[in-house]
Design a protein around this motif. Structure first.
Motif, PDB file in Angstrom:
ATOM      1  N   TYR A  68       1.030  -1.507   0.098  1.00 23.40           N
ATOM      2  CA  TYR A  68      -0.197  -0.044  -0.539  1.00 23.40           C
ATOM      3  C   TYR A  68       0.688   0.471   0.451  1.00 23.40           C
ATOM      4  CZ  TYR A  68      -4.678  -2.154  -0.022  1.00 23.40           C
ATOM      5  OH  TYR A  68      -5.468  -2.404  -0.312  1.00 23.40           O
ATOM      6  N   TYR A  69       2.319   1.113  -0.661  1.00 23.15           N
ATOM      7  CA  TYR A  69       3.294   2.552  -0.932  1.00 23.15           C
ATOM      8  C   TYR A  69       3.350   3.414   0.821  1.00 23.15           C
ATOM      9  CZ  TYR A  69       6.252   4.673  -3.584  1.00 23.15           C
ATOM     10  OH  TYR A  69       7.390   5.492  -4.683  1.00 23.15           O
ATOM     11  N   GLU A  72       7.857   2.838   3.970  1.00 17.50           N
ATOM     12  CA  GLU A  72       9.134   2.850   4.539  1.00 17.50           C
ATOM     13  C   GLU A  72      10.606   1.987   4.402  1.00 17.50           C
ATOM     14  OE1 GLU A  72       8.254   3.958   7.871  1.00 17.50           O
ATOM     15  OE2 GLU A  72      10.183   2.827   8.019  1.00 17.50           O
ATOM     16  N   CYS A  73       9.533   0.883   3.053  1.00 18.29           N
ATOM     17  CA  CYS A  73      11.192   0.204   2.551  1.00 18.29           C
ATOM     18  C   CYS A  73      12.203   0.621   1.638  1.00 18.29           C
ATOM     19  CB  CYS A  73      10.318  -1.033   1.675  1.00 18.29           C
ATOM     20  SG  CYS A  73       9.510  -0.666   0.634  1.00 18.29           S
TER      21      CYS A  73
HETATM   22  S1  SF4 Z   1       7.014  -1.248   3.584  1.00 19.12           S
HETATM   23 FE1  SF4 Z   1       7.245  -0.960   0.691  1.00 19.12          FE
HETATM   24  S2  SF4 Z   1       6.886  -3.280   0.106  1.00 19.12           S
HETATM   25 FE2  SF4 Z   1       5.958  -2.720   2.151  1.00 19.12          FE
HETATM   26  S3  SF4 Z   1       4.008  -1.519   1.842  1.00 19.12           S
HETATM   27 FE3  SF4 Z   1       5.606   0.176   2.372  1.00 19.12          FE
HETATM   28  S4  SF4 Z   1       6.131   0.682   0.870  1.00 19.12           S
HETATM   29 FE4  SF4 Z   1       4.348  -1.526  -0.278  1.00 19.12          FE
END
Ligand code: SF4
Ligand code: SF4
Length: 349
Positions: A68-69, A72-73
Motif C-alpha cells: 500500500y505504498y 518504509e522499505c
Molecule cells: S514497506 Fe514498501 S513494500 Fe511494504 S507496504 Fe510499504 S511501500 Fe509497500
C-alpha cells in the motif's frame, strides 16, 4: 520453465523510477514492511524477480497489489534501490498486462499518447456541442445519459474482461484448477476491501492516509449516485441539492490535499509522481470543483449565459470516464480489491 525477459528492468523503467540493479539482496525492505508475511513476502522477492527478468512469475503474483505504498522499505534501503517505487511500477506494468486493449500500457508509457487522447476527447465533446448549436438543454441531457452509458459500457467492455484476465493469471494459471466453493466463501473479502481499503491501516504511517482515501471513495461513489440516479443538475429537492454540494466538496478538498502532497513531496509515497498519478488527482479535483460550480451556476440562474462552464465539466467528465477510469490509476482501486479476494481464494482452496 519460467519465461525470462533479460530486458525486464529496462522495460519496467518506463513505468516508474527505481534502481533494482543497485539491490544487494540484504532483505531490510522485507523486514520493515508491515504488510509482508510468510505467504506473501515482499518487496525483496519482487526486486529479485525483476532483476532476474522472471516476467511470468511476476505476472502470476498478487504481491505488488498487497503493498500500500507507505514508503518504509524505500527509506530503509541502504542502496537507494527504491523498492516501494518498484512495487508501484509493477502495479502499473501489471495493469497493462491485464488490459486486453493494450491502451493502458500505451498511456502509461507515453505522455504524448495521453495528451493526444485527452485532446481528441475534448475536440469530440466540443464538436458534439457545436453540432447541436451549443443548446444547453440538449447537451446537458446528453451529459446525463453519457454518465450512465459510460459506467455500464466501461465496466462490461473493459473492466470485467480485464479482471477475468487478472483472475486467469493469478488464480487459475498457477495450478490450473478452479475451486468453485472457495470463490463463494471468499466473496466477503472483496466487498470489505472494496469499500474500506482497510489493509492500508496495516501500514505504520497510515491512519490519516486511510481516512483521506475512505472519504474520497465515499464521496466519489456518492456523487456518482447523486448525479446519475438522482439527476443532481436537474434536481429540485433541497436534500439532493445539498447532498451533491457536500459530495463534490468532499472530492475537491481531499484531492487538493493529495495534489499538495505531491507538490511538497514530504511523504515517501508522493516523492515520485508518474504522469498517471498527476492525471488521477488533478482530474478528480477538476471533476469535483467543476460539478460544484455547475450546480452553483444553476442555482444562481447564470448557467445559460455561461454555458462554457458546463462544457468544461463535460470534457473533464468524458476524459475521466474514458481514459482514467478504464486505463489509468483508477483501476488500481479495483485490482487491489480483487487481489485481496483472489488471495483469500488461494488461502482457502
Ligand atoms: S514497506 Fe514498501 S513494500 Fe511494504 S507496504 Fe510499504 S511501500 Fe509497500
Ligand atoms: S533493502 Fe534495498 S538493497 Fe536490501 S533487499 Fe531491499 S531493495 Fe535490495
Amino acid at each position: 520453465m519460467a519465461r525470462i525477459n533479460p530486458d525486464f528492468t529496462t522495460e519496467l523503467k518506463k513505468y516508474g523510477v527505481f534502481d533494482a540493479n543497485a539491490c544487494y539482496n540484504c532483505g531490510n525492505c522485507t523486514a520493515v514492511c508491515a504488510l509482508s508475511d510468510q505467504a506473501n513476502s515482499f518487496p525483496r522477492k519482487m526486486v529479485r524477480y525483476s532483476v532476474l527478468g522472471l516476467e511470468e512469475d511476476i505476472e502470476m503474483s498478487l504481491d505488488p497489489w498487497l503493498c500500500y505504498y507507505c514508503g518504509e522499505c524505500t527509506t530503509t534501503c541502504p542502496r537507494e534501490a527504491e523498492p516501494g517505487e518498484l512495487m508501484m511500477s509493477l502495479r502499473r506494468w501489471l495493469t497493462s498486462k491485464y488490459d486486453w486493449t493494450g491502451l493502458s500500457g500505451l498511456l502509461y508509457r507515453s505522455v504524448s499518447a495521453s495528451v493526444v487522447a485527452f485532446i481528441l476527447l475534448a475536440v469530440g465533446v466540443i464538436g458534439f456541442a457545436a453540432l447541436h448549436d451549443f443548446n444547453p438543454e440538449l447537451v446537458m441531457h446528453f451529459g446525463h445519459y453519457f454518465e450512465m452509458i459510460a459506467i455500464g459500457g466501461v465496466m462490461l467492455i473493459i473492466l470485467v474482461p480485464n479482471i477475468f484476465r487478472m483472475w486467469r493469471l493469478t488464480v487459475f494459471r498457477p495450478d490450473g484448477k478452479f475451486f468453485v466453493k472457495a470463490h463463494f466463501k471468499a466473496l466477503g473479502e472483496l466487498i470489505v476491501h472494496m469499500f474500506t481499503q482497510k489493509r492500508t491501516l496495516g501500514c505504520d504511517d497510515s491512519q490519516v492516509r486511510w481516512f483521506e482515501h475512505l472519504v474520497l471513495v465515499i464521496g466519489y461513489l456518492a456523487l456518482l449516485f447523486t448525479t446519475v440516479f438522482l439527476d443532481w443538475f436537474s434536481a429540485e429537492s433541497r436534500t439532493v441539492m445539498l447532498l451533491g454540494y457536500a459530495e463534490s466538496a468532499m472530492i475537491f478538498v481531499v484531492t487538493f490535499l493529495f495534489v499538495l502532497a505531491r507538490i511538497t513531496r514530504k511523504q515517501e509515497a508522493s516523492k515520485h509522481s508518474h504522469p498517471s498519478d498527476w492525471l488521477f488527482v488533478i482530474w478528480l479535483f477538476l471533476m469535483g470543483i467543476s460539478a460544484f460550480a455547475v450546480r452553483l451556476f444553476i442555482d444562481l440562474k447564470i448557467l445559460e449565459g455561461n454555458f462554457w462552464l458546463y462544457l468544461i465539466h463535460l470534457i473533464i467528465l468524458v476524459q475521466w470516464a474514458l481514459i482514467i477510469v478504464p486505463f489509468g490509476k483508477w483501476t488500481h482501486f479495483l485490482y487491489r480489491s480483487f487481489a485481496m479476494y483472489f488471495r483469500r481464494i488461494k488461502e482457502i482452496k
